[in-house]
Design a protein around this motif. Structure first.
Motif, PDB file in Angstrom:
ATOM      1  N   SER A 390       0.853  -1.190   0.000  1.00 39.37           N
ATOM      2  CA  SER A 390       0.000   0.000   0.000  1.00 39.37           C
ATOM      3  C   SER A 390       0.884   1.232   0.000  1.00 39.37           C
ATOM      4  O   SER A 390       1.991   1.221   0.530  1.00 39.37           O
ATOM      5  CB  SER A 390      -0.928  -0.004   1.220  1.00 39.37           C
ATOM      6  OG  SER A 390      -0.202  -0.162   2.431  1.00 39.37           O
ATOM      7  N   GLY A 393      -2.772   7.372   0.343  1.00 41.46           N
ATOM      8  CA  GLY A 393      -4.201   7.171   0.493  1.00 41.46           C
ATOM      9  C   GLY A 393      -4.677   7.319   1.920  1.00 41.46           C
ATOM     10  O   GLY A 393      -4.004   7.911   2.771  1.00 41.46           O
ATOM     11  N   ASN A 406       3.096   7.672  -7.135  1.00 40.43           N
ATOM     12  CA  ASN A 406       2.870   6.229  -7.246  1.00 40.43           C
ATOM     13  C   ASN A 406       3.783   5.535  -8.257  1.00 40.43           C
ATOM     14  O   ASN A 406       3.609   4.349  -8.520  1.00 40.43           O
ATOM     15  CB  ASN A 406       1.412   5.960  -7.646  1.00 40.43           C
ATOM     16  CG  ASN A 406       0.459   5.943  -6.472  1.00 40.43           C
ATOM     17  OD1 ASN A 406      -0.270   4.980  -6.257  1.00 40.43           O
ATOM     18  ND2 ASN A 406       0.434   7.020  -5.703  1.00 40.43           N
ATOM     19  N   ARG A 451      -7.350   1.850  -8.304  1.00 38.68           N
ATOM     20  CA  ARG A 451      -6.951   3.198  -7.863  1.00 38.68           C
ATOM     21  C   ARG A 451      -6.962   4.153  -9.047  1.00 38.68           C
ATOM     22  O   ARG A 451      -6.501   3.803 -10.140  1.00 38.68           O
ATOM     23  CB  ARG A 451      -5.572   3.155  -7.227  1.00 38.68           C
ATOM     24  CG  ARG A 451      -4.912   4.503  -6.990  1.00 38.68           C
ATOM     25  CD  ARG A 451      -3.671   4.414  -6.134  1.00 38.68           C
ATOM     26  NE  ARG A 451      -4.034   4.400  -4.702  1.00 38.68           N
ATOM     27  CZ  ARG A 451      -3.136   4.413  -3.714  1.00 38.68           C
ATOM     28  NH1 ARG A 451      -1.830   4.406  -3.999  1.00 38.68           N
ATOM     29  NH2 ARG A 451      -3.532   4.414  -2.465  1.00 38.68           N
ATOM     30  N   CYS A 453      -5.575   7.753 -10.516  1.00 39.18           N
ATOM     31  CA  CYS A 453      -4.436   8.661 -10.335  1.00 39.18           C
ATOM     32  C   CYS A 453      -4.466   9.784 -11.360  1.00 39.18           C
ATOM     33  O   CYS A 453      -5.053   9.656 -12.443  1.00 39.18           O
ATOM     34  CB  CYS A 453      -3.114   7.906 -10.456  1.00 39.18           C
ATOM     35  SG  CYS A 453      -2.787   6.698  -9.161  1.00 39.18           S
ATOM     36  N   ASN A 463      -2.184   9.607  -6.425  1.00 42.61           N
ATOM     37  CA  ASN A 463      -3.416   8.881  -6.171  1.00 42.61           C
ATOM     38  C   ASN A 463      -4.539   9.824  -5.750  1.00 42.61           C
ATOM     39  O   ASN A 463      -4.351  10.732  -4.944  1.00 42.61           O
ATOM     40  CB  ASN A 463      -3.210   7.813  -5.088  1.00 42.61           C
ATOM     41  CG  ASN A 463      -2.553   8.359  -3.834  1.00 42.61           C
ATOM     42  OD1 ASN A 463      -1.386   8.745  -3.864  1.00 42.61           O
ATOM     43  ND2 ASN A 463      -3.295   8.389  -2.732  1.00 42.61           N
ATOM     44  N   CYS A 465      -8.257   8.454  -5.538  1.00 44.09           N
ATOM     45  CA  CYS A 465      -9.181   7.645  -4.742  1.00 44.09           C
ATOM     46  C   CYS A 465      -9.023   6.183  -5.139  1.00 44.09           C
ATOM     47  O   CYS A 465      -8.459   5.863  -6.195  1.00 44.09           O
ATOM     48  CB  CYS A 465     -10.630   8.111  -4.920  1.00 44.09           C
ATOM     49  SG  CYS A 465     -11.226   8.101  -6.620  1.00 44.09           S
ATOM     50  N   ASP A 466      -9.524   5.276  -4.294  1.00 41.15           N
ATOM     51  CA  ASP A 466      -9.321   3.848  -4.536  1.00 41.15           C
ATOM     52  C   ASP A 466     -10.216   3.026  -3.632  1.00 41.15           C
ATOM     53  O   ASP A 466     -10.886   3.551  -2.757  1.00 41.15           O
ATOM     54  CB  ASP A 466      -7.851   3.456  -4.308  1.00 41.15           C
ATOM     55  CG  ASP A 466      -7.353   3.837  -2.914  1.00 41.15           C
ATOM     56  OD1 ASP A 466      -7.996   3.461  -1.913  1.00 41.15           O
ATOM     57  OD2 ASP A 466      -6.318   4.537  -2.814  1.00 41.15           O
ATOM     58  N   LEU A 483     -15.069   3.105  -5.560  1.00 39.97           N
ATOM     59  CA  LEU A 483     -13.917   3.825  -5.051  1.00 39.97           C
ATOM     60  C   LEU A 483     -14.413   4.922  -4.104  1.00 39.97           C
ATOM     61  O   LEU A 483     -15.591   5.267  -4.112  1.00 39.97           O
ATOM     62  CB  LEU A 483     -13.109   4.433  -6.192  1.00 39.97           C
ATOM     63  CG  LEU A 483     -12.244   3.473  -7.027  1.00 39.97           C
ATOM     64  CD1 LEU A 483     -13.081   2.565  -7.906  1.00 39.97           C
ATOM     65  CD2 LEU A 483     -11.266   4.269  -7.908  1.00 39.97           C
TER      66      LEU A 483
END
Length: 553
Positions: A390, A393, A406, A451, A453, A463, A465-466, A483
């Motif tokens: 991870s 976020g 990312n 995710r 981006c 990023n 949202c996910d 998401l």
């Protein structure tokens, strides 16, 4: 009896620092007093310990009371922020330690006693000579203690300001067969050790973090708390063995009563907060019931100082006005910080009207307006022995939270990347973001992490949202992913990117692939995952976008 210090140099310095860092309105008076270790009786004969901060009576006569109930103690940062800072701005403040914490009787069982104990505190407060009208305020667990009593609040409660929280709190993390490990284990260890000498400061400084990080690699999951603490922790075990649909949590889930809350509510949330989706649902329920509800969502994560500034300012402004019986400052129903263009905008509702889902289709290495009719599937292997990490976020702690670059994650073989062409115009996305992904896996269980981006002109991929969902594939399976919501503008020249993988550890516990109970699984098995994106199985992300205004003919 409590103590009333005549002069508190350190406290006054802390108050000035808080005012500067959090951009609070000027103090009404620095001449505040505090009574510590007051004893509040509960309905069942227990005693809760509390502090009472009082404003300067000459400048704030008949002041209302901000009630703050916390499991994190009544000294240190919380004392400065919710005690002194609010008292200096003309409020009585009653900070109460939750049952089983920092001198209060009983055992701390997270979420278990907050309704009954909260109502006991309000009954006690009403009998005090300074017990005028009340406002409720606080962040995270302190916000949950507000929701626990909100539907049954007595008439003297005039307003509430819940921040980065929800009416069911930890249940948000307990989806069936899915464990948000980093939050669950991290919070369990923090609450289990916070009353050790220097506990709060050790947590703030990250002392002992390495042991917790190592414990997150423990298999099976049922032993991770023992690996971190040397013994089991009740709340961690309860969460592992009882998901959010289990009747076990019936008394701790206050979300069914949100529509019954008549107290005016100002909800403060963050786009990268762990409780965002639930907090938005609480707001929607209030509005659907016709309640006086307001929503503010900033570019914040759970422990961001910007969110703390917002809740304290709303407490001393909007909520205090309600409690004093005067007209509160005007607030729009919804105020959102739109990322990408970094500006605040006001709306009438959530989600805002006029935004409709636009499909962006996944194709090999590309994100396109339409699918490629005969595109071959793209595949990758997820190995829980070397899990996809991870990155950024929503996180409980500030370190590493929010938007981060990312590119290192996207370079991994177990992360698929789908990227649009450079945009020829801004793309404004505000609302609920969803994805539809067709996949096939060679194990009876796998996870799907999606995710969104924003890739800038330098190639930096941030990023937005996910989310992750548990999948039990049946041949080629269509999987829906909600998401987290967002408000973001992808600027002209930027590119939209979607990541697809099968994990995000340690934020989410690893899926070991055997299909058995996740809390007792111990043998990691690699999983081959295929993502389909042809015309018959058009995997896509759906972005809520406002159509361009047509130019007059």
């Amino acid at each position: 009896m409590g103590t009333r210090p005549r002069f508190d140099l350190a406290g006054r310095a802390a108050g000035l620092l808080a005012q500067r860092l959090l951009k609070l309105p000027p103090a009404v008076s620095r001449n505040v007093t505090v009574e510590r270790d007051l004893r509040i009786p509960t309905h069942d004969g227990q005693t809760l310990m509390a502090n009472h901060w009082a404003p300067d009576e000459s400048t704030s006569p008949n002041a209302p009371t901000a009630v703050v109930r916390t499991p994190y103690g009544r000294s240190g940062p919380l004392d400065w922020l919710y005690g002194r800072a609010l008292a200096e701005r003309g409020l009585h403040v009653l900070t109460v330690s939750c049952r089983g914490t920092f001198g209060s009787d009983g055992d701390f069982r997270a979420m278990r006693h907050e309704r009954e104990d909260g109502l006991s505190v309000l009954r006690w407060h009403a009998d005090q000579p300074w017990g005028n009208d009340v406002l409720l305020t606080g962040s995270s667990y302190l916000g949950y203690t507000q929701w626990a009593i909100a539907a049954e609040a007595p008439p003297q409660v005039k307003a509430m300001v819940p921040h980065v929280t929800s009416a069911r709190l930890a249940l948000a993390f307990l989806r069936p067969e899915r464990t948000e490990l980093e939050t669950l284990l991290g919070w369990s260890v923090s609450t289990a050790t916070q009353e050790r000498p220097g506990g709060i400061w050790r947590a703030l400084l990250g002392i002992g973090r390495k042991r917790v990080e190592n414990a997150m690699n423990t298999l099976p999951l049922v032993g991770a708390d023992t690996a971190a603490l040397g013994h089991q922790w009740p709340f961690y075990q309860e969460c592992l063995h009882h998901d959010q649909n289990d009747p076990y949590w019936k008394n701790e889930d206050h979300s069914p009563a949100v529509g019954d809350v008549t107290v005016p509510v100002s909800s403060i949330a963050g786009w990268y907060d762990i409780f965002l989706a639930d907090q938005l649902r609480d707001f929607q329920v209030l509005k659907a019931a016709g309640r006086d509800a307001h929503l503010t969502v900033g570019p914040w994560w759970h422990a961001h100082t910007g969110g703390m500034a917002a809740v304290l300012n709303d407490t001393v402004g909007w909520a205090a006005a309600h409690a004093r019986g005067v007209e509160p400052p005007g607030k729009p129903p919804v105020r959102l910080f739109v990322m990408g263009v970094d500006e605040w905008r006001d709306f009438d509702q959530w989600p805002p009207a006029g935004y409709t889902p636009q499909r962006w289709h996944l194709a090999p290495g590309e994100l396109r307006p339409a699918p490629i009719a005969d595109a071959a599937p793209t595949s990758f292997t997820y190995d829980p022995a070397d899990p996809t990490p991870s990155l950024g976020g929503p996180k409980l702690e500030s370190r590493g939270a929010g938007p981060v670059d990312n590119r290192k994650l996207e370079a991994r073989d177990d992360v698929l990347v789908f990227t649009s062409e450079a945009l020829d115009a801004d793309v404004e996305v505000i609302g609920e973001v969803t994805a539809e992904v067709w996949l096939r896996a060679d194990r009876p269980s796998c996870d799907l992490f999606v995710r969104l981006c924003d890739v800038d002109g330098r190639g930096r991929s941030l990023n937005i949202c996910d989310d992750l969902v548990k999948v039990r594939p049946d041949g080629i399976t269509k999987v829906a992913v909600d998401l987290s919501p967002t408000a973001h503008v992808f600027r002209r020249g930027h590119r939209i990117r979607v990541q697809v993988s099968a994990g995000a550890h340690p934020r989410f516990a690893r899926n070991l692939g055997d299909g058995g109970p996740p809390q007792t699984a111990a043998q990691p098995l690699a999983t081959r995952v295929e993502i389909f994106h042809d015309a018959e199985r058009p995997s896509a992300i759906l972005l809520p976008r406002k159509p361009k205004a047509r130019r007059p003919a």
